[in-house]
Design an enzyme around this catalytic site. Structure first.
Site, PDB file in Angstrom:
ATOM      1  CE1 TYR A 174      -3.933   1.740  -0.165  1.00 14.42           C
ATOM      2  CE2 TYR A 174      -3.562   2.796   1.953  1.00 14.42           C
ATOM      3  CZ  TYR A 174      -3.791   2.920   1.061  1.00 14.42           C
ATOM      4  OH  TYR A 174      -4.804   3.584   0.846  1.00 14.42           O
ATOM      5  CG  MET A 186     -10.968  -4.219  -6.939  1.00 14.73           C
ATOM      6  SD  MET A 186      -9.500  -4.444  -5.059  1.00 14.73           S
ATOM      7  CE  MET A 186     -10.066  -5.664  -4.874  1.00 14.73           C
ATOM      8  CD1 TRP A 188      -5.353   7.272  -1.830  1.00 15.74           C
ATOM      9  CD2 TRP A 188      -3.157   7.389  -2.224  1.00 15.74           C
ATOM     10  NE1 TRP A 188      -4.528   6.622  -0.372  1.00 15.74           N
ATOM     11  CE2 TRP A 188      -2.962   6.742  -0.772  1.00 15.74           C
ATOM     12  CE3 TRP A 188      -1.335   7.897  -2.146  1.00 15.74           C
ATOM     13  CZ2 TRP A 188      -1.990   6.419   0.541  1.00 15.74           C
ATOM     14  CZ3 TRP A 188      -1.019   8.354  -0.632  1.00 15.74           C
ATOM     15  CH2 TRP A 188      -0.946   7.225  -0.281  1.00 15.74           C
TER      16      TRP A 188
HETATM   17  P1  NDP Z   1     -15.333  -3.697  -1.510  1.00 18.61           P
HETATM   18  O1  NDP Z   1     -14.005  -4.735  -0.977  1.00 18.61           O
HETATM   19  O2  NDP Z   1     -15.931  -3.293  -1.082  1.00 18.61           O
HETATM   20  O3  NDP Z   1     -15.339  -4.064  -3.032  1.00 18.61           O
HETATM   21  C1  NDP Z   1     -14.135  -5.124  -3.505  1.00 18.61           C
HETATM   22  C2  NDP Z   1     -14.473  -4.724  -5.243  1.00 18.61           C
HETATM   23  O4  NDP Z   1     -13.816  -5.238  -6.122  1.00 18.61           O
HETATM   24  C3  NDP Z   1     -16.101  -5.873  -5.298  1.00 18.61           C
HETATM   25  O5  NDP Z   1     -16.714  -5.065  -6.824  1.00 18.61           O
HETATM   26  C4  NDP Z   1     -15.131  -7.021  -6.285  1.00 18.61           C
HETATM   27  O6  NDP Z   1     -16.496  -6.762  -7.008  1.00 18.61           O
HETATM   28  C5  NDP Z   1     -14.384  -6.110  -6.945  1.00 18.61           C
HETATM   29  N1  NDP Z   1     -12.995  -6.710  -7.369  1.00 18.61           N
HETATM   30  C6  NDP Z   1     -12.189  -7.471  -6.140  1.00 18.61           C
HETATM   31  N2  NDP Z   1     -11.428  -8.275  -7.427  1.00 18.61           N
HETATM   32  C7  NDP Z   1     -11.122  -7.718  -8.344  1.00 18.61           C
HETATM   33  C8  NDP Z   1     -11.140  -8.058 -10.028  1.00 18.61           C
HETATM   34  N3  NDP Z   1      -9.829  -9.557  -9.802  1.00 18.61           N
HETATM   35  N4  NDP Z   1     -12.007  -7.816 -11.308  1.00 18.61           N
HETATM   36  C9  NDP Z   1     -12.946  -7.492 -10.893  1.00 18.61           C
HETATM   37  N5  NDP Z   1     -13.284  -6.943 -10.183  1.00 18.61           N
HETATM   38  C10 NDP Z   1     -13.053  -7.652  -8.833  1.00 18.61           C
HETATM   39  O7  NDP Z   1     -14.240  -2.590  -2.083  1.00 18.61           O
HETATM   40  P2  NDP Z   1     -13.949  -0.910  -1.823  1.00 18.61           P
HETATM   41  O8  NDP Z   1     -15.584  -0.393  -2.443  1.00 18.61           O
HETATM   42  O9  NDP Z   1     -13.682  -0.890   0.086  1.00 18.61           O
HETATM   43  O10 NDP Z   1     -12.593  -1.074  -2.392  1.00 18.61           O
HETATM   44  C11 NDP Z   1     -12.541  -0.703  -3.666  1.00 18.61           C
HETATM   45  C12 NDP Z   1     -11.241  -0.773  -4.537  1.00 18.61           C
HETATM   46  O11 NDP Z   1     -11.447   1.155  -4.270  1.00 18.61           O
HETATM   47  C13 NDP Z   1     -10.299  -1.201  -3.169  1.00 18.61           C
HETATM   48  O12 NDP Z   1      -9.293  -1.312  -4.452  1.00 18.61           O
HETATM   49  C14 NDP Z   1      -9.124  -0.119  -2.213  1.00 18.61           C
HETATM   50  O13 NDP Z   1      -8.565   0.055  -2.649  1.00 18.61           O
HETATM   51  C15 NDP Z   1      -9.907   1.506  -3.228  1.00 18.61           C
HETATM   52  N6  NDP Z   1     -10.112   2.864  -2.801  1.00 18.61           N
HETATM   53  C16 NDP Z   1      -9.954   3.394  -3.450  1.00 18.61           C
HETATM   54  C17 NDP Z   1      -9.789   4.486  -2.343  1.00 18.61           C
HETATM   55  C18 NDP Z   1      -8.785   5.844  -2.857  1.00 18.61           C
HETATM   56  O14 NDP Z   1      -8.683   6.846  -2.242  1.00 18.61           O
HETATM   57  N7  NDP Z   1      -8.136   5.793  -4.037  1.00 18.61           N
HETATM   58  C19 NDP Z   1     -10.588   5.091  -1.229  1.00 18.61           C
HETATM   59  C20 NDP Z   1     -11.856   3.739  -1.347  1.00 18.61           C
HETATM   60  C21 NDP Z   1     -11.138   2.406  -1.796  1.00 18.61           C
HETATM   61  P3  NDP Z   1     -16.838  -9.062  -6.911  1.00 18.61           P
HETATM   62  O15 NDP Z   1     -18.405  -8.905  -6.056  1.00 18.61           O
HETATM   63  O16 NDP Z   1     -16.914  -9.196  -8.283  1.00 18.61           O
HETATM   64  O17 NDP Z   1     -15.529  -9.833  -6.637  1.00 18.61           O
END
Ligand code: NDP
Length: 373
Positions: free
Chosen positions: A94, A288, A311
């Site tokens: 991270y 992701m 971010w």
């Molecule tokens: P959640 O845990 O709520 O959801 C994860 C999501 O990722 C689900 O929709 C899941 O879909 C999807 N996913 C997981 N693996 C894959 C993959 N290999 N390919 C495509 N989709 C995938 O996550 P959050 O909403 O808490 O966070 C989502 C992302 O946003 C994270 O990467 C997090 O670090 C980032 N984030 C960034 C922020 C920033 O400031 N830049 C702030 C907040 C979050 P499925 O149901 O299909 O598995």
């Protein structure tokens, strides 16, 4: 908070490190007053001493409650989610990493138990959330410096409070900061069932924006589609449907999006770009799929698309705590008006953390794991 942890190295033996963690907590506070009733073993915390697989490296430990300094706040944690960034931090992947050992968890809500002699504006009973990443929210209680906390109204649902400070803030900023959208304009996003995605759907609807929401296909896709539509999603389509030429037909009845929100990377983000209006912006905030964003040369040249990143930690650094507090209050208003609900959640008692950590890393779960203390 990470700077404060930087008192010992990762090579320190684990038992010594836990002792050091407690003394670090004591060290961090100006010792103007002490909590006479502190029970040395009553704090239970999810601690990791090494980076690696969260299910293997995170352990439930008893910690000593730090003394309450004059500018400190004793907080009883109520609930804290497990977010992908928490997992990435534990894995060591991270943008900011704590010195180890560290208490996991960057988000959550707690209730004030006591305040130090010089603390104003907070009193026992108030609800607080972390001001920044790195607080270590996966613990039953802790003494934090007042600057590390932000008070929030306690008249919102607990799950909303526990998941307020990261995903809805990210969703709101991305919707308003990159393109000047007007009611009726559209937005396209992937991973639309994520915590951020669900907040995007709801905040967009509250702003009068129309959303095209891409998700991965799954056996119960209809159930997921209905759930997202209930939140205000106009269209929910799968990654496969997104690639089909007929997806363009969606934009006969709604304007082509000028904003795309990319949580995934790889092919999914390339497809989002294809549907952007000329001059539009794709904001990448998550990766992701762990695949790079690839943009076709012709789209960049002929449509002049913009690729941006977001971010929240950086946004807070630039904009300061007062603006962050205003953002939190705006979101609390949406929650009170019924326009923003918590993401679909599973509450898990702290002691069952391994189950929760495991579930948080499983695909297609569609439910945020929330540790309850
Ligand atoms: P959640 O845990 O709520 O959801 C994860 C999501 O990722 C689900 O929709 C899941 O879909 C999807 N996913 C997981 N693996 C894959 C993959 N290999 N390919 C495509 N989709 C995938 O996550 P959050 O909403 O808490 O966070 C989502 C992302 O946003 C994270 O990467 C997090 O670090 C980032 N984030 C960034 C922020 C920033 O400031 N830049 C702030 C907040 C979050 P499925 O149901 O299909 O598995």
């Amino acid at each position: 908070m990470w700077v404060r942890c930087a008192l010992w190295g990762a090579r320190t033996p684990a038992p010594l490190r836990l002792g050091l963690l407690a003394s670090w907590q004591r060290h961090c506070r100006a010792a103007s007053s002490y909590s006479a009733s502190a029970d040395p073993s009553r704090v239970r915390a999810l601690v990791y001493g090494n980076h690696g697989d969260p299910v293997k490296v995170v352990e439930l430990k008893n910690l000593e409650l730090a003394a309450l300094g004059g500018s400190d706040v004793h907080v009883r944690m109520l609930a804290a989610p497990i977010n992908p960034s928490d997992i990435n931090m534990i894995q060591g992947n991270y943008g900011i990493l704590p010195k180890l050992p560290a208490v996991g968890g960057n988000e959550g809500v707690g209730q004030v138990v006591a305040v130090g002699s010089s603390v104003t504006g907070l009193k026992p009973g108030d609800w607080v959330i972390p001001a920044n990443a790195g607080l270590g929210t996966w613990q039953t209680e802790a003494v934090f410096s007042k600057e590390a906390l932000i008070e929030i109204p306690s008249d919102i649902p607990l799950q909303s409070a526990a998941t307020l400070s990261v995903n809805p803030c990210t969703a709101y900023r991305m919707l308003v900061d990159f393109e000047q959208l007007q009611p009726g304009d559209s937005v396209i996003q992937n991973a639309s069932n994520s915590g951020v995605g669900q907040a995007v759907i709801q905040i967009a609807a509250a702003l009068g924006l129309r959303t095209v929401n891409v998700v991965r296909d799954r056996p119960d896709i209809q159930k997921l589609t209905s759930r997202l539509k209930d939140l205000g999603a106009e269209h929910v389509i799968t990654e496969e449907e997104l690639r089909k030429p007929e997806t363009k037909n969606l934009f006969k009845d709604m304007p082509q999006p000028r904003l795309a929100l990319n949580c995934v990377g790889g092919k999914s983000s390339t497809e989002l770009l294809r549907h952007l209006a000329p001059g539009g912006t794709m904001v990448t905030y998550g990766g992701m799929a762990k695949q790079p964003v690839t943009a076709s040369v012709s789209l960049l040249i002929f449509k002049d698309l913009k690729l941006r990143g977001f971010w929240l930690s950086q946004w807070k650094k630039y904009h300061g705590s007062d603006e962050f507090k205003r953002l939190i209050l705006t979101l609390c208003d949406l929650i009170r008006q019924g326009q923003l609900t918590a993401p679909a959640c599973t509450e898990v008692p702290l002691q069952d953390y391994q189950r929760a950590l495991g579930a948080s890393m499983e695909p297609f779960v569609s439910s945020k794991q929330i540790l309850t203390m």
